[in-house]
Scaffold this motif. Structure first.
Motif, short mmCIF file in Angstrom:
data_model
loop_
_atom_site.label_atom_id
_atom_site.label_comp_id
_atom_site.label_asym_id
_atom_site.label_seq_id
_atom_site.Cartn_x
_atom_site.Cartn_y
_atom_site.Cartn_z
N ASP A 32 33.45 28.21 44.29
CA ASP A 32 32.34 28.54 43.39
C ASP A 32 31.52 29.62 44.10
N GLU A 33 30.32 29.86 43.65
CA GLU A 33 29.47 30.90 44.24
C GLU A 33 29.27 30.67 45.74
N GLY A 58 39.59 31.18 37.67
CA GLY A 58 38.20 31.08 38.07
C GLY A 58 37.55 32.43 38.27
N GLY A 98 31.50 21.02 44.52
CA GLY A 98 30.32 20.79 43.69
C GLY A 98 29.93 19.35 43.49
#
Length: 184
Positions: A32-33, A58, A98
């Motif tokens: 993710d980020e 993604g 996450g």
């Protein structure tokens, strides 16, 4: 800088890539980020990075490919994915998934496979993080919100806040520029 041992089989990018032959590299779990930014920063520091992500889809996949990062498409919560990422020879692992339960599960699996490996774990619940860091040998537990909160306060107190320094920058913190007080 990472080194390589002779690979037991030809390593390819994608589904069957294995970094088990690497030593001295960094593993980033989760794309993710946060995971992408951590990998990007390590690359900027000229470190060898292996990303472990369960999906080939993604937001950051194209950028990771363009940067030439090693990617293992596997579940990083399972021993096989961690082994393919080279957990036995890695310098450190960043677990940036996450969810707290998945990240804790991964940290425990890493500790079982390589108890001396430095682990940095993303946790959303700080009290849970305190418990896990006390349980593992060389583990740092970081909460994104705890780290970000001072920057938000800094921005609220000052009209313009210079960006935080990059990793390795000798500056200790942001340059402060006091906000103008409104005139009565």
């Amino acid at each position: 800088m990472a080194t390589t041992r002779p690979a037991p089989e030809a390593a390819t990018t994608g589904q069957h890539f294995s970094a088990a032959h690497l030593t001295g590299h960094f593993i980033v779990c989760g794309l993710d980020e946060l995971g992408f930014r951590a990998a990007e920063e390590l690359m900027r520091l000229q470190e060898t990075v292996v990303i472990v992500t369960p999906t080939t889809q993604g937001q950051f996949q194209g950028r990771v490919h363009a940067m030439g990062l090693h990617t293992v498409h596997a579940n990083y919560r399972e021993e096989e994915g961690l082994r393919r990422a080279g957990v036995m020879g890695a310098r450190a692992i960043i677990i940036a998934g996450g969810d707290d339960v998945g990240n804790i599960h991964t940290a425990l699996s890493v500790h079982e496979l390589n108890p001396t490996l430095r682990a940095v774990v993303r946790i959303f619940n700080p009290s849970l993080g305190t418990q896990i860091s006390g349980l593992l040998q060389d583990c740092a537990v970081l909460s994104s919100s705890s780290i970000a909160a001072p920057a938000f306060v800094e921005a609220a107190l000052h009209a313009r806040v210079a960006p935080r320094p990059d990793v390795g920058d000798p500056c200790a913190g942001p340059a402060r520029r006091p906000a103008r007080r409104p005139r009565p």
